[in-house]
Design an enzyme around this catalytic site. Structure first.
Site, mmCIF file in Angstrom:
data_model
loop_
_atom_site.group_PDB
_atom_site.id
_atom_site.type_symbol
_atom_site.label_atom_id
_atom_site.label_comp_id
_atom_site.label_asym_id
_atom_site.label_seq_id
_atom_site.Cartn_x
_atom_site.Cartn_y
_atom_site.Cartn_z
ATOM 1 N N GLU A 218 10.712 -26.716 -10.383
ATOM 2 C CA GLU A 218 10.916 -25.271 -10.405
ATOM 3 C C GLU A 218 11.405 -24.926 -11.803
ATOM 4 O O GLU A 218 12.551 -25.200 -12.149
ATOM 5 C CB GLU A 218 11.967 -24.869 -9.357
ATOM 6 N N CYS A 256 15.844 -17.452 -13.125
ATOM 7 C CA CYS A 256 14.415 -17.694 -13.325
ATOM 8 C C CYS A 256 13.566 -16.545 -12.785
ATOM 9 O O CYS A 256 12.458 -16.318 -13.254
ATOM 10 C CB CYS A 256 13.996 -19.002 -12.668
#
Lengths: 497, 492
Positions: A218, A256
């Site tokens: 990720e 993010c």
């Protein structure tokens, strides 16, 4: 014990093999064990809530409410959701078998992968650790969690409390810096989930290659936010609330899935910027309502993004930075140069470039000129534009008229069977990573779907085997074409001999 | 052009960027394009059937019927299945949005990954190439296929034929050896599927790491076959048919899902191997002789290197002593007789490495349940087979072992059940395909969430106060009553 300090090269080997033993004992596979772990997590999150909000404030200056909203509240909801659905997710699923194999049963049986390793990032140090841990436990694995050393209070909290609330022999927290991460990767794991930067992701994957360890990454990206003309004043205000929330109220933009930059039509830009300014004023009445920049290194990085003359000139709001308190004012830029660092690297901070385009549709081309992001946001009432964005861009997710909230989406399970999936997958694509989790996807990320086929001796087709002749080939043709009538007739024909 | 020879370092670069452009043009995303590719594949498989039989015989000495059963027919079935279901698989799936986000729509939208690379292996050079390619095309990707150079006739066939039946700008075949594979991996791909050995798998994964390229690996393993005591004569015969078929009739045992070795109770072994009440020759041996009646009934050993590898297994004195059937090798013709061994030493190479050939060790255990512990002492295999009618044993095997798949009372056939995922776990690999799983393997499941401006909760945003954290609690607890009351209270 549940924790280890740095430099335990020998200790890590023993840790890994002891977890292997625990897993082999079979106890983590039991549904009741998994349920007890999930309940333990919920108890940890509720009983230790005060301490959690404290450590998050300590590590990142997050206000209690933000910490609750982004890490505790959503996590409790997620774990409860997992607990409710566990039996369903862990149950074998029937698969269709072709008639020619009758009688036969085909099942897809989820089973744990074994011993898994989770690296979490510093910006959502609780959530990014315990969300995947809960999925891995639900799937029946033994788990090692390596929290980021850059959020030390949370790491220490996890190391102290996980052994108290969970099965301390099957769930371990290993504290330490990058060297500990590297040492962990010297071993083989049944799965590794890494959340963090592409640079470290590459290193993890390279080490994983030696052991053929499956990895999920990720990673970060520049999440664009397309802002179309919005008809009503109210709609524009709501949109700006959500944009401001998704930039400055989410770990000061160090996330993010935070909005990285905005794309807006030239004519609408001034209106947008005015709304942003006034909304910022209304939201951030006190500095403590925005999280802190993580540390000096990140502070300097952000400072250097604004250093370039042309970039500094494009500041239309904010821009002040205090090296003593590590506070960077919410900052808005208008059309910094596209080749500047701030427009090529992931910002990960409270600085928001606004890029103007002639027509809003041009923003699609702009987005496509950059690596595929984790999330694309678009505020628009134009259905056609929405369709174009979905079809013509690629990203982990697309959210219209809101931001960040796609990760809160956990529906009550009682309805989900009839109305659809209970959660949306979370994960990147291209440079933003691979592998998806959240909800059922976390369970699946840490599971292996074993195919189980049961056949019977009742019916036996000799045309499967040599010695070969033309008639056998003919029968095989019927079988693969599902031409049961011809098959049946041919079988009768064969038997008459 | 659809194919390239070795050493095209520059051309590979332009190949990859050319493919990127084709993908970006958007044409491979269209359902109509995808269907046309699948139909093209079906036409290829039917029009070129004779040539396919020839190249497979050329490369591996496979009989037409075996080629049809294992590669051609299975492919036709699979591609038809994909065509039939494509619309459904490619359609967005609804997710239920929680009430608190009302009004909202949540969808999972499958989209292609982009430009993908498929490496196929030599033993099923057509099937292992076109099965994943068909799924990648169904998912809307642009595809590069690198067939194994060890099956050169099939590779050349694919290189010549694929551009004629499929969109030659979007589907490329790159021929060559390991160096070409390495050069291809110097580039970034949106996905790589590799079928082959662990050693090369490691290399692929290491190179992929530099570009953060997602990889799926289909590797080998020792697939065990547990044979329980079976009551009826018919049951035993059917079981033995299927065992013989799954060893010697599948590329002469050179298959990742072939039965590698057998586990059987001491008491039952003789019946299996040596004699039945009615005949002097064991069930296994007699069936073997019936099925592999002539050398043409079994595929060839690939090449001298593999022949050498297999004969080395038999060179170990103790292993040679355990041969109870067959064992002869002809280095000139590279022929190896179907061979059965009884209890070779468990630490010998033949019992620690994947055999991938027509040698079948039989290991005896005291009680059949001991076979579970035995197979668990080895790396997780691609497939576990068990011939038994004991439901308790079946359950124990399913629950206590881990493998890509488990098949009871048959073997190999799990490969053609479209609803079942195919792939390994642990050392046998990661990533699953076949049927919808191939489509998913080459897709990105994009989350799409549409919200509205209608309802706006200010408690999401700062400035913070206690009432806001209370409201957030209500939201996360799905406490709609509390939420409603709170909202009314706030508004007053």
């Amino acid at each position: 014990m549940g924790t280890m300090e740095e430099k335990p090269l020998l200790g890590l080997g023993k840790l890994v093999s002891s977890l292997g033993e625990v897993y082999k004992s079979g106890r983590t596979r039991d549904l009741s064990w998994r349920q007890s772990q999930l309940k333990g997590l919920i108890r940890l999150l509720t009983e230790k809530e005060e301490e959690i909000l404290d450590v998050l404030h300590h590590d990142l200056g997050k206000h209690r409410t933000e910490a609750f909203r982004d890490e505790v509240g959503v996590l409790v909801k997620s774990v409860k959701n997992t607990l409710q659905n566990l039996q369903k997710w862990a149950a074998p699923e029937k698969a269709q078998t072709p008639l020619v194999s009758f009688p036969a049963t085909a099942l897809v049986v989820p089973e744990p992968l074994g011993v898994v390793l989770i690296f979490s990032c510093w910006n959502l140090p609780l959530g990014l650790a315990l969300e995947p841990v809960s999925g891995a436990l639900a799937a029946g694995n033994a788990v090692v969690l390596k929290p980021s050393e850059l959020a030390p209070s949370t790491a220490a909290f996890l190391a102290a409390n996980i052994p108290r609330y969970l099965d301390s022999e099957a769930v371990k927290v290993v504290q330490g810096g990058p060297e500990v991460g590297e040492q962990l990767m010297e071993h083989r794991w049944d799965k590794v989930l890494f959340t963090g930067s592409a640079r470290v992701g590459r290193m993890i994957m390279t080490k994983a290659a030696k052991h053929l360890t499956p990895v999920a990454l990720e990673l970060g990206s520049k999440c664009p936010c397309i802002v179309d003309w919005l008809d009503s004043k109210r709609d524009s205000q709501v949109a700006v609330n959500r944009i401001a929330g998704a930039k400055w109220s989410t770990c000061a933009g160090q996330a993010c899935i935070a909005i990285d930059y905005i794309l807006v039509e030239e004519q609408f830009a001034p209106i947008l910027i005015e709304l942003l300014k006034s909304t910022l004023e209304r939201f951030f009445t006190k500095p403590e309502y925005m999280a802190r920049i993580l540390n000096e290194k990140q502070f300097r990085r952000l400072g250097s993004l604004l250093e370039s003359h042309k970039v500094a000139r494009s500041v239309v709001h904010g821009g002040a930075m205090d090296p003593k308190t590590l506070i960077v004012e919410p900052t808005i830029l208008l059309n910094p140069p596209l080749d500047s660092d701030i427009m090529t690297e992931e910002i990960f901070g409270p600085i928001l470039p606004v890029i103007t385009v002639r027509k809003i549709e041009d923003s699609i081309e702009f987005v496509n000129s950059k690596p595929k992001p984790l999330a694309i946001y678009a505020f628009t009432g134009n259905e056609k534009l929405k369709e174009r964005i979905i079809k013509e861009t690629s990203s982990g997710s697309v959210t219209f008229n809101d931001a960040i909230v796609q990760v809160y989406m956990y529906a009550p399970s009682c309805l989900s069977d009839r109305y659809g999936l209970e959660s949306l997958p979370f994960g990147g694509i291209g440079q933003s990573g691979f592998g998806q989790y959240h909800g059922k996807y976390s369970f699946e990320m840490f599971s292996h779907k074993k195919a189980v086929l049961k056949r019977s001796f009742l019916i036996e087709f000799m045309f499967r085997y040599p010695p070969w002749d033309g008639s056998k080939l003919g029968m095989l043709r019927h079988v693969f074409r599902y031409d049961y009538v011809s098959l049946f007739l041919a079988l009768l024909g064969l038997r008459r001999r | 052009m659809g194919s390239l020879q070795e050493k095209p370092r520059l051309r590979l670069g332009s190949l990859v960027s050319g493919l990127q452009e084709v993908y970006e043009s958007g044409r491979t995303r269209e359902l109509a394009w995808r269907r046309s590719q699948l139909r093209g594949l079906l036409r290829l498989l039917s029009e070129k059937e004779e040539e396919i039989f020839e190249v497979l015989r050329d490369d591996l000495g496979k009989n037409r019927a075996e080629s049809y059963r294992d590669e051609l027919g299975a492919l036709v079935k699979s591609v038809n299945h994909t065509l039939r279901n494509l619309g459904k698989w490619a359609a967005p799936e609804k997710a239920q949005a929680p009430l608190v986000s009302f009004p909202a729509t949540a969808l999972v939208v499958p989209e292609p990954l982009g430009v993908v690379l498929v490496f196929s292996c030599w033993n099923f050079p057509l099937g292992l190439a076109l099965e994943p390619v068909s799924g990648a095309l169904a998912a809307g990707n642009v595809v590069v296929l690198k067939p194994s150079e060890l099956a050169p006739s099939t590779a050349a066939f694919l290189a010549a034929t694929v551009p004629r039946y499929l969109d030659s700008e979007a589907v490329k075949v790159v021929e060559g050896g390991p160096e070409v594979g390495e050069q291809l991996m110097e580039h970034r791909w949106d996905k790589v599927l590799f079928t082959g050995s662990e050693r090369v798998g490691r290399l692929i994964l290491t190179k992929a790491a530099k570009h953060l390229t997602p990889v799926a690996l289909e590797l080998g393993s020792k697939c065990p076959c547990i044979v329980d005591y079976l009551d009826g004569k018919r049951g035993r015969q059917v079981a033995v048919n299927r065992i013989v078929g799954a060893k010697w009739s599948v590329c002469a045992g050179q298959a990742c899902i072939a039965i590698d070795y057998i586990l059987v109770e001491e008491k039952f072994a003789p019946i299996l191997v040596w004699f039945t009440l009615l005949s002097r020759i064991g069930l296994l041996k007699s069936t073997l002789k019936n099925f592999i009646a002539t050398p043409e009934c079994m595929a060839r050993i690939l090449n001298a290197k593999h022949f050498q590898r297999l004969s080395n297994y038999l060179q170990d004195v103790k292993v040679a002593a355990s041969v109870v059937h067959g064992g002869s090798l002809n280095p000139k013709t590279l022929a190896i007789e179907p061979t059965i061994l009884l209890n070779p030493p468990v630490d010998s190479d033949i019992m620690t490495e994947e055999i991938f050939g027509p040698l079948l060790p039989i290991i005896t255990v005291k009680k059949i349940e001991d076979s579970i512990r035995f197979l668990k002492s080895k790396p997780k295999p691609l497939s576990i087979y068990a011939f038994t009618t004991n439901e308790k044993l079946k359950r124990r095997i399913t629950e206590e072992t881990s493998s890509g798949s488990v098949t009871f009372n048959d073997a190999i056939v799990q490969y053609v059940v479209e609803g079942l995922p195919f792939g390994g776990v642990g050392h046998s690999g990661f990533g699953q395909y076949h049927g919808k799983y191939t489509f998913d393997m080459f897709s990105n499941k994009k989350a799409v969430f549409k919200r509205s401006f209608l309802i706006e909760f200010m408690f999401r945003y700062p400035p913070w106060d206690d009432s806001k954290i209370r409201m957030l609690r209500h939201v996360f607890n799905l406490n709609y009553v509390g939420l409603l009351l709170g909202l009314l209270g706030l508004r007053r």
